[in-house]
Design a protein around this motif. Structure first.
Motif, PDB file in Angstrom:
ATOM      1  N   ILE A 103      58.186  19.610 -28.149  1.00  0.00           N
ATOM      2  CA  ILE A 103      59.275  18.997 -28.905  1.00  0.00           C
ATOM      3  C   ILE A 103      60.367  20.035 -29.155  1.00  0.00           C
ATOM      4  O   ILE A 103      60.097  21.152 -29.561  1.00  0.00           O
ATOM      5  CB  ILE A 103      58.753  18.407 -30.216  1.00  0.00           C
ATOM      6  CG1 ILE A 103      57.782  17.250 -29.908  1.00  0.00           C
ATOM      7  CG2 ILE A 103      59.889  17.922 -31.095  1.00  0.00           C
ATOM      8  CD1 ILE A 103      57.130  16.636 -31.105  1.00  0.00           C
ATOM      9  N   GLY A 179      61.256  14.994 -27.543  1.00  0.00           N
ATOM     10  CA  GLY A 179      60.147  15.380 -26.671  1.00  0.00           C
ATOM     11  C   GLY A 179      60.344  14.739 -25.309  1.00  0.00           C
ATOM     12  O   GLY A 179      60.272  13.523 -25.177  1.00  0.00           O
ATOM     13  N   GLU A 183      56.361  13.083 -26.413  1.00  0.00           N
ATOM     14  CA  GLU A 183      55.686  13.464 -27.640  1.00  0.00           C
ATOM     15  C   GLU A 183      56.364  12.759 -28.814  1.00  0.00           C
ATOM     16  O   GLU A 183      57.558  12.562 -28.815  1.00  0.00           O
ATOM     17  CB  GLU A 183      55.750  14.992 -27.876  1.00  0.00           C
ATOM     18  CG  GLU A 183      55.010  15.792 -26.843  1.00  0.00           C
ATOM     19  CD  GLU A 183      55.921  16.289 -25.740  1.00  0.00           C
ATOM     20  OE1 GLU A 183      57.002  15.721 -25.560  1.00  0.00           O
ATOM     21  OE2 GLU A 183      55.530  17.227 -25.049  1.00  0.00           O
TER      22      GLU A 183
END
Length: 192
Positions: A103, A179, A183
């Motif tokens: 991230i 992300g 993510e």
């Protein structure tokens, strides 16, 4: 006699391997992304091939790191992030993280709203979360439209067509987590 250039180049292979592994990328996937062969990438990572600028540039782009990070270890003992704003399509984006993969955090400043905005809906791989630090944001996600103010946040799959811009005649400032591999930002419940 010391050879600083040799010392610097000797450290490139392990850094390349660590960056690739942090992204969970295979040599084959990285080869496709960079235009280098998997064999060349393997030899670079193992220190059996001396890297050239022509090889390092696409690798730095693929890993999303400055070229300096490939050829020299990051400074130790100083946790500060040296912010270098990037201006793109009227936005000012300030990267708040330096590590490759995972991230990424940014402060994004959207210019004041255009009276007749051209909303180019975008889609791309990933997942995004943003928090409004200052101003008001117009957020279009698919067929829905939202207006968010200071202290409000949104989280969304970036494969859904989306557009974000200032909702008023003042700039809007956001803290954004993105992300590329999908993510998601999660808050852990507190344990009391």
């Amino acid at each position: 006699m010391d050879h600083p250039a040799e010392d610097v180049l000797a450290g490139v292979g392990p850094r390349l391997r660590a960056l690739r592994r942090a992204r969970n990328a295979t040599l084959a996937a990285l080869a496709t992304e960079t235009g280098l062969t998997a064999s060349t990438l393997s030899r670079l990572e193992n220190g059996k091939l001396r890297p050239t600028l022509e090889q390092l540039l696409p690798l730095a782009r693929a890993h999303g790191v400055p070229l300096d990070d490939l050829v020299a270890a990051p400074p130790t003992g100083d946790p500060r992030i040296h912010l270098r704003p990037v201006r793109r399509a009227g936005l000012v984006m300030v990267p708040l993280t330096r590590r490759a993969g995972g991230i990424q955090a940014y402060k994004v400043i959207y210019p004041p709203a255009d009276p007749a905005p051209t909303m180019r809906m975008r889609t791309h791989e990933g997942y995004e979360w943003f928090y409004v630090l200052n101003g008001h944001v117009r957020f279009v996600l698919g067929e829905q439209e939202f207006r968010l103010g200071v202290g409000e946040a949104a989280e969304f799959d970036t494969r859904v067509p989306h557009w974000i811009g200032s909702a008023v005649d003042q700039p809007a400032e956001l803290l954004t987590l993105f992300g590329a591999q999908g993510e998601r930002a999660h808050l852990a419940p507190s344990r009391h």
